[in-house]
Write a protein that holds these residues in place. Structure first.
Motif, PDB file in Angstrom:
ATOM      1  N   ALA A 132       4.993   5.507  -5.163  1.00 20.78           N
ATOM      2  CA  ALA A 132       5.515   5.424  -6.528  1.00 20.78           C
ATOM      3  C   ALA A 132       4.459   5.721  -7.591  1.00 20.78           C
ATOM      4  O   ALA A 132       4.750   6.372  -8.590  1.00 20.78           O
ATOM      5  CB  ALA A 132       6.118   4.042  -6.767  1.00 20.78           C
ATOM      6  N   GLN A 133       3.254   5.241  -7.375  1.00 19.03           N
ATOM      7  CA  GLN A 133       2.235   5.349  -8.405  1.00 19.03           C
ATOM      8  C   GLN A 133       1.217   6.453  -8.134  1.00 19.03           C
ATOM      9  O   GLN A 133       0.369   6.719  -8.971  1.00 19.03           O
ATOM     10  CB  GLN A 133       1.505   4.008  -8.555  1.00 19.03           C
ATOM     11  CG  GLN A 133       2.431   2.887  -8.936  1.00 19.03           C
ATOM     12  CD  GLN A 133       1.746   1.537  -8.846  1.00 19.03           C
ATOM     13  OE1 GLN A 133       0.592   1.439  -8.471  1.00 19.03           O
ATOM     14  NE2 GLN A 133       2.471   0.491  -9.194  1.00 19.03           N
ATOM     15  N   GLY A 134       1.284   7.055  -6.960  1.00 17.02           N
ATOM     16  CA  GLY A 134       0.351   8.115  -6.634  1.00 17.02           C
ATOM     17  C   GLY A 134      -1.061   7.634  -6.360  1.00 17.02           C
ATOM     18  O   GLY A 134      -2.009   8.406  -6.456  1.00 17.02           O
ATOM     19  N   GLN A 135      -1.204   6.367  -6.008  1.00 22.18           N
ATOM     20  CA  GLN A 135      -2.531   5.812  -5.726  1.00 22.18           C
ATOM     21  C   GLN A 135      -3.093   6.461  -4.462  1.00 22.18           C
ATOM     22  O   GLN A 135      -2.413   6.595  -3.454  1.00 22.18           O
ATOM     23  CB  GLN A 135      -2.450   4.308  -5.533  1.00 22.18           C
ATOM     24  CG  GLN A 135      -3.764   3.656  -5.235  1.00 22.18           C
ATOM     25  CD  GLN A 135      -3.619   2.163  -5.000  1.00 22.18           C
ATOM     26  OE1 GLN A 135      -2.520   1.640  -4.946  1.00 22.18           O
ATOM     27  NE2 GLN A 135      -4.730   1.489  -4.848  1.00 22.18           N
ATOM     28  N   GLU A 136      -4.336   6.870  -4.521  1.00 20.49           N
ATOM     29  CA  GLU A 136      -4.984   7.504  -3.384  1.00 20.49           C
ATOM     30  C   GLU A 136      -5.383   6.460  -2.347  1.00 20.49           C
ATOM     31  O   GLU A 136      -5.793   5.358  -2.678  1.00 20.49           O
ATOM     32  CB  GLU A 136      -6.225   8.257  -3.845  1.00 20.49           C
ATOM     33  CG  GLU A 136      -5.919   9.450  -4.709  1.00 20.49           C
ATOM     34  CD  GLU A 136      -5.208  10.553  -3.947  1.00 20.49           C
ATOM     35  OE1 GLU A 136      -5.540  10.791  -2.779  1.00 20.49           O
ATOM     36  OE2 GLU A 136      -4.292  11.161  -4.538  1.00 20.49           O
TER      37      GLU A 136
ATOM     38  N   SER B 233       0.828  -1.210   0.000  1.00 14.63           N
ATOM     39  CA  SER B 233       0.000   0.000   0.000  1.00 14.63           C
ATOM     40  C   SER B 233       0.858   1.254   0.000  1.00 14.63           C
ATOM     41  O   SER B 233       0.565   2.225  -0.707  1.00 14.63           O
ATOM     42  CB  SER B 233      -0.920   0.021   1.215  1.00 14.63           C
ATOM     43  OG  SER B 233      -1.844  -1.012   1.161  1.00 14.63           O
ATOM     44  N   PHE B 234       1.934   1.228   0.771  1.00 19.49           N
ATOM     45  CA  PHE B 234       2.835   2.375   0.803  1.00 19.49           C
ATOM     46  C   PHE B 234       3.521   2.590  -0.536  1.00 19.49           C
ATOM     47  O   PHE B 234       3.615   3.715  -1.027  1.00 19.49           O
ATOM     48  CB  PHE B 234       3.882   2.213   1.911  1.00 19.49           C
ATOM     49  CG  PHE B 234       4.918   3.291   1.902  1.00 19.49           C
ATOM     50  CD1 PHE B 234       4.599   4.556   2.374  1.00 19.49           C
ATOM     51  CD2 PHE B 234       6.189   3.064   1.405  1.00 19.49           C
ATOM     52  CE1 PHE B 234       5.547   5.570   2.359  1.00 19.49           C
ATOM     53  CE2 PHE B 234       7.134   4.062   1.381  1.00 19.49           C
ATOM     54  CZ  PHE B 234       6.819   5.326   1.864  1.00 19.49           C
ATOM     55  N   VAL B 235       3.998   1.512  -1.136  1.00 18.57           N
ATOM     56  CA  VAL B 235       4.672   1.620  -2.435  1.00 18.57           C
ATOM     57  C   VAL B 235       3.714   2.129  -3.504  1.00 18.57           C
ATOM     58  O   VAL B 235       4.081   2.976  -4.323  1.00 18.57           O
ATOM     59  CB  VAL B 235       5.297   0.269  -2.841  1.00 18.57           C
ATOM     60  CG1 VAL B 235       5.769   0.268  -4.282  1.00 18.57           C
ATOM     61  CG2 VAL B 235       6.453  -0.070  -1.911  1.00 18.57           C
ATOM     62  N   ALA B 236       2.487   1.643  -3.484  1.00 21.60           N
ATOM     63  CA  ALA B 236       1.492   2.117  -4.457  1.00 21.60           C
ATOM     64  C   ALA B 236       1.204   3.598  -4.258  1.00 21.60           C
ATOM     65  O   ALA B 236       1.039   4.344  -5.222  1.00 21.60           O
ATOM     66  CB  ALA B 236       0.213   1.304  -4.338  1.00 21.60           C
TER      67      ALA B 236
END
Length: 56
Positions: free
Chosen positions: A17-21, A11-14
């Motif tokens: 890195a990906q800007g996932q909300e 969840s942290f990496v998403a």
């Protein structure tokens, strides 16, 4: 415990890195449950329960 750790890290990496909300409907609930599981399993009482049958 390993599964919860991997879930938190993913969840942290998403998010990083990906800007996932992190939304209340999807990620927040599972992330908070994983953190609570880690806190419960890493407590002193959980360790004492796991060691209750050990012989010294």
């Amino acid at each position: 415990m390993v599964f919860s750790t991997l879930s938190i890290v993913s969840s942290f990496v998403a998010w990083w890195a990906q800007g996932q909300e992190i939304t209340l409907q999807s990620t927040f609930l599972s992330l908070s449950l994983d953190i609570l599981i880690l806190l419960a399993l890493s407590s002193q009482s959980a360790a004492a329960y796991a060691r209750r049958g050990e012989k010294r």
